[in-house]
Design a protein around this motif. Structure first.
Motif, mmCIF file in Angstrom:
data_model
loop_
_atom_site.group_PDB
_atom_site.id
_atom_site.type_symbol
_atom_site.label_atom_id
_atom_site.label_comp_id
_atom_site.label_asym_id
_atom_site.label_seq_id
_atom_site.Cartn_x
_atom_site.Cartn_y
_atom_site.Cartn_z
ATOM 1 N N MET A 129 0.844 -1.193 0.000
ATOM 2 C CA MET A 129 0.000 0.000 0.000
ATOM 3 C C MET A 129 0.881 1.244 0.000
ATOM 4 O O MET A 129 1.841 1.337 0.757
ATOM 5 N N GLN A 130 0.579 2.189 -0.846
ATOM 6 C CA GLN A 130 1.366 3.413 -0.917
ATOM 7 C C GLN A 130 0.908 4.391 0.151
ATOM 8 O O GLN A 130 -0.272 4.675 0.296
ATOM 9 N N SER A 131 1.847 4.891 0.939
ATOM 10 C CA SER A 131 1.474 5.804 2.016
ATOM 11 C C SER A 131 1.281 7.206 1.475
ATOM 12 O O SER A 131 1.970 7.639 0.565
ATOM 13 N N ARG A 132 0.310 7.910 2.042
ATOM 14 C CA ARG A 132 0.060 9.277 1.606
ATOM 15 C C ARG A 132 1.031 10.209 2.312
ATOM 16 O O ARG A 132 1.459 9.950 3.433
ATOM 17 N N PRO A 133 1.441 11.306 1.673
ATOM 18 C CA PRO A 133 2.334 12.248 2.345
ATOM 19 C C PRO A 133 1.629 12.912 3.509
ATOM 20 O O PRO A 133 0.444 13.223 3.436
ATOM 21 N N ARG A 134 2.350 13.101 4.589
ATOM 22 C CA ARG A 134 1.778 13.721 5.772
ATOM 23 C C ARG A 134 2.642 14.893 6.181
ATOM 24 O O ARG A 134 3.853 14.800 6.254
ATOM 25 N N ARG A 135 2.029 16.002 6.447
ATOM 26 C CA ARG A 135 2.780 17.177 6.841
ATOM 27 C C ARG A 135 2.528 17.462 8.306
ATOM 28 O O ARG A 135 1.579 16.994 8.893
ATOM 29 N N ARG A 136 3.395 18.238 8.891
ATOM 30 C CA ARG A 136 3.259 18.604 10.286
ATOM 31 C C ARG A 136 3.100 20.113 10.388
ATOM 32 O O ARG A 136 3.942 20.869 9.901
ATOM 33 N N LEU A 137 2.034 20.566 10.981
ATOM 34 C CA LEU A 137 1.839 21.986 11.208
ATOM 35 C C LEU A 137 2.363 22.339 12.591
ATOM 36 O O LEU A 137 2.163 21.592 13.539
ATOM 37 N N PRO A 138 3.051 23.473 12.732
ATOM 38 C CA PRO A 138 3.596 23.838 14.038
ATOM 39 C C PRO A 138 2.491 24.159 15.023
ATOM 40 O O PRO A 138 1.468 24.725 14.660
ATOM 41 N N ALA A 150 6.971 11.877 7.776
ATOM 42 C CA ALA A 150 7.608 13.090 8.287
ATOM 43 C C ALA A 150 8.620 12.772 9.384
ATOM 44 O O ALA A 150 9.142 13.674 10.033
ATOM 45 N N ASN A 151 8.887 11.467 9.591
ATOM 46 C CA ASN A 151 9.839 10.999 10.606
ATOM 47 C C ASN A 151 9.402 11.328 12.023
ATOM 48 O O ASN A 151 10.234 11.481 12.921
ATOM 49 N N ASP A 152 8.106 11.466 12.231
ATOM 50 C CA ASP A 152 7.554 11.632 13.572
ATOM 51 C C ASP A 152 6.959 10.304 14.025
ATOM 52 O O ASP A 152 6.352 9.584 13.233
ATOM 53 N N TRP A 153 7.111 10.004 15.305
ATOM 54 C CA TRP A 153 6.463 8.837 15.882
ATOM 55 C C TRP A 153 5.078 9.243 16.361
ATOM 56 O O TRP A 153 4.913 10.265 17.022
ATOM 57 N N ASP A 185 -4.950 14.088 7.788
ATOM 58 C CA ASP A 185 -3.943 15.135 7.947
ATOM 59 C C ASP A 185 -4.642 16.493 7.884
ATOM 60 O O ASP A 185 -4.510 17.249 6.936
ATOM 61 N N GLN A 186 -5.415 16.761 8.918
ATOM 62 C CA GLN A 186 -6.219 17.983 8.989
ATOM 63 C C GLN A 186 -6.087 18.567 10.390
ATOM 64 O O GLN A 186 -6.458 17.925 11.371
ATOM 65 N N PRO A 187 -5.538 19.771 10.520
ATOM 66 C CA PRO A 187 -5.290 20.323 11.858
ATOM 67 C C PRO A 187 -6.567 20.696 12.591
ATOM 68 O O PRO A 187 -7.552 21.119 11.988
ATOM 69 N N GLN A 188 -6.518 20.528 13.906
ATOM 70 C CA GLN A 188 -7.591 20.977 14.784
ATOM 71 C C GLN A 188 -7.054 22.115 15.652
ATOM 72 O O GLN A 188 -5.999 21.980 16.266
ATOM 73 N N ARG A 189 -7.787 23.186 15.726
ATOM 74 C CA ARG A 189 -7.371 24.297 16.575
ATOM 75 C C ARG A 189 -7.669 23.960 18.032
ATOM 76 O O ARG A 189 -8.753 23.488 18.367
ATOM 77 N N VAL A 190 -6.697 24.207 18.903
ATOM 78 C CA VAL A 190 -6.909 23.956 20.323
ATOM 79 C C VAL A 190 -7.776 25.069 20.904
ATOM 80 O O VAL A 190 -7.923 26.141 20.319
#
Length: 280
Positions: free
Chosen positions: A1-10, A133-136, A160-165
């Motif tokens: 299965m091909q993994s989708r790219p995942r980004r990290r928002l600060p 993204a090399n995050d655990w 991969d959708q950010p949630q506002r705290v």
């Protein structure tokens, strides 16, 4: 299965803004070598579940220098997502942990015991994987959610959708980062990224008091924050130093206390307070 790219928002964009040379807000640069302030983006958690089991409600967020997490439900009977972990050793993964596939990434799955701040415990299942993204990242289900297949599917369905705290800032010391965030009620920023004597802390309170005597504050003065009454004072912190203490309400009406180092000017403390938001 091909993994989708995942980004990290600060979680907090002040450091990123400084790194790429974004302008510090000129009006918020203090005199006498005080700390400069910068506009920052809303704080976010990078993942959103595709679906959350009925009854677990809205997430509660936490962060320290090693991780950020969103918890749905009780710690002993719910689901949590923990991410932005640098090392696999953050978790104690047994040698016999089984393997699974999470969206093309190899994951480890194991059973453990979790506690809810008391001697009472619950069974739990944790799925841990390292993404593109090399995050655990880990998903843990406890109590009635301690089911291996169910947690693997939950991990697979993370978006991969950010949630506002809930508790956030729109203005902060330039280059400072989040040191701690506790259950949507307390946030702490510092220059080092760890809690220390010079950090800045915002904590929700029940109401704005009539004075700041509970903080041992001196030189109290009345100010206006978000159109409402607020109190500003100074706390002695030894060796002639002091910390600012301010009580006010957000634009949404939530009371809070702000403690800040003396490297900020009076006007800067007020500017930070005006940028505190609470949107549960």
């Amino acid at each position: 299965m091909q993994s989708r790219p995942r980004r990290r928002l600060p979680l907090l964009a002040a450091a990123a803004a400084a790194a790429v040379g974004l302008a510090v807000v000129p009006a918020l640069v203090g005199s006498d070598n005080s700390i400069a302030l910068a506009a920052v983006d809303p704080m976010t958690f990078p993942w959103t579940p595709s679906a959350v089991p009925a009854g677990l409600g809205q997430p509660v967020f936490e962060k320290d220098s090693n991780f950020i997490a969103a918890r749905y439900g009780d710690q002993s009977n719910g689901i949590s997502v923990t991410t932005d972990v640098a090392e696999e050793d953050f978790w104690t993964i047994p040698a016999g942990a089984r393997s699974a596939d999470v969206d093309g990434d190899e994951a480890k799955v194991y059973e453990r015991t979790v506690y809810n701040g008391s001697p009472e415990s619950a069974n739990a299942v944790t799925v841990v994987w390292k993404d593109d993204a090399n995050d655990w990242t880990a998903v843990t289900g406890s109590g009635q959610y301690a089911d291996v297949d169910r947690m693997v599917l939950f991990a697979e369905a993370l978006r991969d959708q950010p949630q506002r705290v809930d508790l956030s800032l729109s203005v902060a010391p330039a280059g400072w980062t989040m040191a701690a965030y506790k259950e949507d009620r307390i946030l702490t920023l510092s220059e080092s990224g760890k809690t220390d004597d010079n950090d800045l802390t915002v904590a929700l309170t029940d109401h704005v008091g009539t004075n700041l005597s509970a903080y041992g504050a001196e030189d109290e003065s009345a100010v206006t924050i978000n159109g409402g009454p607020a109190l500003l004072g100074r706390q002695a912190s030894g060796a002639g130093d002091f910390r600012w203490i301010l009580e006010a309400t957000t634009a949404s009406g939530q009371a809070f206390a702000l403690q800040a180092p003396d490297g900020l000017t009076r006007d800067q403390v007020i500017a930070v307070a005006k940028g505190v938001t609470y949107e549960p």
